[in-house]
Write an enzyme that holds these catalytic residues in place. Structure first.
Site: not given
Ligand code: DNO
Length: 413
Positions: A250, A288, A315, A372-373
């Protein structure tokens, strides 16, 4: 009835385990089929046993409220994350032991039928925000990283030795004024937001512990951290390949050095370097959009086009840089902000199409993607939620992404 195109991403959803206020039954209603989860209760560095993995897998994949139990319609598709112990990042004295443990966890996860592992290589802190309840124009709450607030924490709360030399005079003055305007409670809140651990970051610190652990990086610069990352990859990737696991590193969030610590997974060239360190289908990354997208010089669509075959997990979210400060950003709605989500989705689906033509199947074809989020909105505002991981905010994100995906995929057929 509209039939689904066969060019699609697996819709996944992060679930923090049985204590997550968003339940597996809620996730089914959101329409996701893949679960992204971790054994958060296992301390960093320890082996994940087959027994513990299988017990969690059963909770995810079987509905036991009926007799006999029925498949739940969900699968544990990604582990996010198996954390990398600090001694691996600093090449500390426990490095070899922790790498052996990591390998064993990979082997055990492979035996239990998991195919993708997400992890990161950020020193000390995982993702970092200064404000967890930033109210945006529509009244919902977003996460925000305010560069001035962050500098205020580092310079005046933590008082990290040498920190002032890493900031411009203007930033120090802004931070000082900001700090002076904070009440006692606001200072504590800012400190907690940064070091008490956001969901999934697995570690939380007091101020004294935090400075101590920062000190362990005194001799670890970016070049050394990269070397340590490559060493780790050389050890674990062959094991992952054999175990049928696709590793997905990530990117750093935010994607630049903070607190005097190096960060080496922030740009396309960082990704190229780590992919070149070990050439294997098991050595891939998490695309991401939100993390990479914070930097204007990261060309997101270009990254997908050029490195698409190495994307093992996705993500999708967007961020918006402040007009007056390039280092400050908040999390925008999924289809708004600075990320060209249409372009990113289109490039991702083009990648899926190429994989289909190459005969790939399963997770190697339908790359798992999670919204994501999400903002805290509607009923989320009346509930306790994990910052960034509210039910309704992510439901909105997934629904928008799903529609975007369908529109593009139909157009490509
Ligand atoms: C936050 C996430 C990160 C992710 C880590 C992967 O929302 O995207 O905490 O899980 O960095 O290891």
């Amino acid at each position: 009835m509209m039939t689904k195109s066969d060019i699609y991403l697996e819709q996944a959803w992060r679930w923090f385990g049985p204590k997550d206020p968003v339940k597996l039954a809620d996730i089914r209603q959101a329409g996701a089929t893949g679960i992204v989860s971790a054994l958060h209760e296992i301390p960093n560095g320890e082996v994940w046993t087959e027994e513990a993995i299988l017990a969690r897998k059963k909770i995810i994949e079987w509905n036991e409220t009926v007799t006999p139990a029925q498949p739940s319609g969900l699968r544990w598709s990604v582990v996010e994350s198996v954390p990398v112990h600090e001694h691996i990042k600093t090449a500390g004295k426990g490095r070899e032991k922790y790498i052996e443990n990591y390998k064993q966890s990979i082997i055990n996860l492979g035996r239990c039928g998991i195919d993708t592992i997400c992890y990161n290589f950020m020193p000390v802190l995982d993702w970092t925000r200064t404000d967890l309840n930033y109210v945006v124009a529509d009244g919902s709450e977003a996460l925000r990283f305010d560069a001035v607030a962050f500098a205020a924490f580092e310079l005046f709360i933590l008082q990290r030795p040498g920190a002032d030399k890493t900031y411009s005079l203007e930033r120090v003055q802004q931070a000082e004024a900001y700090y002076k305007g904070l009440t006692g409670d606001e200072k504590i809140k800012l400190q907690n937001n940064i070091i008490a651990g956001l969901p999934g970051s697995e570690e939380s610190f007091t101020l004294a512990e935090f400075q101590q652990i920062l000190d362990t990086y005194q001799t670890v610069d970016a070049a050394t951290l990269k070397e340590n990352l490559f060493y780790f990859l050389q050890q674990v990737i062959p094991v992952a390949e054999k175990a049928g696991i696709r590793m997905a590193i990530h990117p750093d969030d935010p994607p630049r050095p903070i607190l005097g610590l190096p960060r080496v997974v922030s740009t396309e060239s960082d990704i190229q370097d780590l992919l070149a360190a070990v050439d294997s289908p098991a050595n891939g990354f998490t695309m991401c959009a939100g993390s990479f997208g914070v930097r204007e010089d990261n060309d997101l669509v270009g990254i997908v086009k050029r490195l698409g075959r190495k994307i093992n997990f996705i993500h999708l979210r967007s961020t918006e840089r402040a007009k007056t400060d390039a280092e400050t950003f908040h999390e925008a709605n999924h289809l708004e902000g600075d990320v060209d989500m249409y372009g990113v989705m289109r490039a991702l689906l083009q990648e899926v199409k190429l994989r289909k033509e190459a005969g790939k199947t399963g997770a190697a074809l339908h790359i798992p993607m999670r919204p994501d989020h999400g903002h805290r909105m509607l009923d989320d505002l009346h509930k306790i939620t994990n910052p960034g991981y509210s039910g309704i905010g992510r439901l909105r994100g997934l629904a928008e992404l799903r529609g975007l995906e369908m529109g593009i995929a139909k157009g490509m057929a």
